[in-house]
Design a protein around this motif. Structure first.
Motif, short mmCIF file in Angstrom:
data_model
loop_
_atom_site.label_atom_id
_atom_site.label_comp_id
_atom_site.label_asym_id
_atom_site.label_seq_id
_atom_site.Cartn_x
_atom_site.Cartn_y
_atom_site.Cartn_z
N LEU A 140 3.66 6.58 10.56
CA LEU A 140 3.67 5.77 11.79
C LEU A 140 2.29 5.76 12.44
N THR A 141 1.64 6.90 12.49
CA THR A 141 0.32 6.94 13.13
C THR A 141 -0.74 6.24 12.28
N ALA A 142 -0.50 6.13 10.98
CA ALA A 142 -1.43 5.40 10.12
C ALA A 142 -1.24 3.89 10.23
N VAL A 143 0.01 3.45 10.33
CA VAL A 143 0.32 2.02 10.34
C VAL A 143 0.35 1.44 11.75
N ARG A 144 0.91 2.19 12.70
CA ARG A 144 1.09 1.74 14.09
C ARG A 144 1.74 0.36 14.11
N LEU A 177 6.24 -0.71 7.93
CA LEU A 177 6.38 0.57 7.24
C LEU A 177 7.72 0.63 6.55
N ALA A 178 7.71 0.95 5.27
CA ALA A 178 8.94 1.11 4.49
C ALA A 178 9.12 2.59 4.20
N TYR A 179 10.19 3.18 4.73
CA TYR A 179 10.40 4.62 4.55
C TYR A 179 11.83 4.97 4.15
N THR A 185 0.85 -1.18 0.00
CA THR A 185 0.00 0.00 0.00
C THR A 185 0.89 1.23 0.00
N ALA A 186 0.60 2.18 -0.87
CA ALA A 186 1.27 3.47 -0.80
C ALA A 186 0.56 4.32 0.24
N LEU A 187 1.30 5.05 1.04
CA LEU A 187 0.72 5.87 2.10
C LEU A 187 -0.36 6.78 1.53
N GLY A 188 -1.54 6.71 2.15
CA GLY A 188 -2.66 7.54 1.71
C GLY A 188 -3.42 7.00 0.51
N ALA A 189 -3.09 5.80 0.07
CA ALA A 189 -3.75 5.22 -1.11
C ALA A 189 -4.26 3.82 -0.78
N ASP A 190 -4.98 3.69 0.32
CA ASP A 190 -5.46 2.37 0.76
C ASP A 190 -6.33 1.69 -0.28
N THR A 235 3.33 -0.83 4.08
CA THR A 235 2.89 0.51 3.68
C THR A 235 4.13 1.32 3.33
N ILE A 236 4.11 1.93 2.16
CA ILE A 236 5.28 2.63 1.64
C ILE A 236 5.14 4.12 1.90
#
Length: 616
Positions: free
Chosen positions: A274-278, A236-238, A39-44, A262-263
């Protein structure tokens, strides 16, 4: 090695036997096809399941084959972290080719060197901006036969194809002969290369580290055996995929555990991510943890007295428990109960604000992290466990765990790996995580171990009686002052960076009479500090000469000196007027100091420190 350790090593080796990346993707698509993979961040809404990801990998692999990519060929990827990056990397692996992600911060000259050295036949670029940047390289490096662009329209250059065109061609080829793809990936053996990563080049030209499927499979098994997390967890991949930590934790380990990645393509979005994935586990390079600690410090300092008192009480109790556990001692029941109550009331809400309340294993590596930062985070209820390794060891080679850790150490060696310290202090390792070698200009692989399989890591360290390793420096970076004293710059720099205002510090002193330092202010914390002090100009350039800030940094230097022996102490320093970045040259893309470049670019400032030792 104890019988238990030997049995554990044998068990891990057996679990890794025969695994390849294509085999793991096939298993995930077959057994966990409907579970989320990317998943790309913000593109669930655009999440790729394991089944959908493998379908796209199939088509992209057939498309790359149609462009002539074959077993053993190299393919460079110069693009940001996004699902298509994973897709094309995996596609290349399925045809037996060797994908190599390069850092986006590299200069055109560095990119040309990698293009020529790798002999890559295909280059993957993000879009038109990258294509324009690569134009002179494409014109001057004839080995590049094709370019795949992920976004944007087609080009008049016949070598350039879009990802959409590539997948369309591959889908048609797969429909015509569906057995070809299955046959191809099954022919990829565990000993085949899975990727090549160019080292950062702190002291010279980058080296292409060739890792195999066996290397990464073994690393994944060891992580699973050591870091206990649930199956199919979110991660989380950052970090850039040119970084060995992200390559393992963002691609290979999620493949092994069928996790949901989540990318986060921009580290400035890390808190939101981080707050989206926890996440259950999170690996942060030291600068990430330092910034988190500094942010919480600033928040607590700005709070009212009641909040500060509650935090101090909770932090003190958490630290007391942490110190006992770090020493291998039991935590008394009454202390455990007090910590639990204060944590729930005070510390957990702070961690929730960071997205870290579910962490089972917070890790740090790639560079030393100040002990003061570790202790501050432990006082938040975040026990950060240091690991050590290098690209050449497929990432981690030693690790601290919740069950066994020592503050300031990088833990014990992983099962199946051997580690010893040479007479000069250099750490030597051997075992299944050591890479095949370095890519040669002719396309071969040059081994990097001695006749007995030992890899000389270049790191200097000590082992304690319980098997915990502490890294003291890099062998080539030790300062030898004019009096012949060996001095560790890493220790000095770590103590300096413990102050929130200091983003980077480099200790100088080789063949000099005493130690000095160049200090770079933290771009976020320093202006915030200045506003709190009511300073009219909060720019880094203005703060570098501000007397109030100079006094604060002097205090930080004095505090560091109090922990150092007399020859190690910083006698003079200079605050630099501009930040250091990979683009300015002083840092590698992984934010390590490039000491040679620092010495070259700031020679005048360094010389001035020895003309005016009273600067402190």
């Amino acid at each position: 090695m104890s019988t238990a350790s030997t049995d554990r090593a044998a068990r891990c080796a057996e679990a890794a036997r025969g695994l390849t990346v294509p085999l793991l993707l096939h298993r995930n698509a077959t057994e966990f096809g409907d579970l989320p993979a990317l998943t790309a961040l913000g593109a669930d809404d655009d999440t790729l399941t394991w089944s959908a990801l493998r379908d796209r990998v199939t088509h992209a692999a057939r498309g790359l084959s149609a462009l002539g990519l074959d077993s053993g060929d190299r393919m460079l990827i110069n693009m940001s972290s996004r699902p298509e990056h994973w897709l094309l990397d995996l596609a290349a692996v399925h045809v037996g080719a060797i994908p190599s992600t390069v850092y986006a911060t590299l200069s055109p000259g560095q990119l040309r060197y990698l293009a020529e050295h790798s002999g890559a036949g295909i280059v993957v670029l993000e879009g038109e901006a990258e294509l324009a940047r690569w134009a002179p390289i494409l014109a001057g490096v004839p080995t590049i036969r094709h370019v795949v662009t992920v976004s944007g329209q087609g080009s008049g250059d016949g070598r350039v194809v879009t990802l959409a065109e590539l997948e369309s061609t591959g889908a048609a080829a797969h429909r015509a002969d569906p057995g070809a793809f299955e046959k191809r990936w099954r022919e990829v053996p565990p000993e085949a290369p899975v990727t090549m990563l160019y080292t950062s080049g702190t002291t010279g030209d980058p080296k292409g580290v060739v890792l195999t499927h066996r290397n990464v499979a073994h690393q994944c098994v060891l992580i699973e055996d050591t870091v206990k997390t649930p199956d199919h967890s979110r991660s989380l991949a950052y970090l850039p995929l040119a970084h060995i930590a992200e390559r393992v934790l963002g691609i290979y380990y999620p493949l092994y555990r069928a996790n949901h990645v989540t990318i986060c393509p921009d580290q400035r979005q890390l808190l939101a991510a981080l707050t989206a994935v926890r996440p259950i586990s999170f690996f942060g390079v030291p600068r990430v943890w330092e910034k988190m600690a500094a942010g919480v410090q600033a928040r607590i300092a700005a709070a009212d007295e009641r909040v500060r008192a509650a935090f101090d009480a909770a932090s003190t109790a958490a630290l007391e428990s942490y110190r006992l556990r770090a020493a291998g001692s039991p935590v008394p029941p009454e202390l455990a109960a007090r910590v639990a109550a204060l944590d729930e009331a005070v510390l957990r809400p702070l961690r929730t604000g960071l997205g870290l309340e579910n962490l089972v294993w917070p890790g740090s590596g790639a560079a030393p992290i100040p002990v003061s930062t570790l202790l501050y985070l432990a006082g938040l209820g975040i026990d950060v466990f240091e690991v050590w390794g290098m690209t050449e060891t497929t990432g981690s080679c030693t690790i601290n765990t919740p069950e066994a850790f020592r503050t300031g150490s990088v833990g014990r060696v992983l099962p199946g790996m051997e580690l010893r310290v040479a007479g000069d202090g250099e750490i030597l390792v051997r075992g299944p995580l050591v890479c095949s070698g370095y890519l040669t200009a002719g396309g071969g692989v040059e081994p990097i171990t001695d006749a007995d399989g030992w890899l000389a890591t270049g790191d200097v360290g000590v082992l304690d009686d319980d098997g915990f390793l502490t890294i003291t420096d890099r062998k080539k970076e030790l300062i030898i002052n004019s009096g012949g004293k060996n001095i560790s710059p890493a220790r000095i720099e770590s103590l300096l960076r413990a102050h929130p205002l200091i983003g980077q510090a480099v200790a100088i002193g080789d063949r000099r009479p005493y130690v000095t330092a160049l200090i770079v202010l933290d771009e976020e914390i320093a202006p915030m500090w200045a506003r709190g002090k009511g300073l009219p100009d909060t720019s880094i350039a203005a703060l570098a000469t501000d007397p109030l800030l100079h006094a604060e940094i002097t205090g930080a230097v004095d505090a560091a000196n109090a922990e150092l022996s007399r020859p190690e102490q910083v006698k003079a320093f200079r605050i630099m007027p501009t930040p250091w970045t990979p683009e300015t040259g002083e840092l590698t893309p992984t934010l390590k100091l490039r000491r040679r470049i620092v010495a070259q670019q700031h020679a005048a400032a360094i010389d001035a420190l020895y003309d005016t030792p009273s600067a402190t």
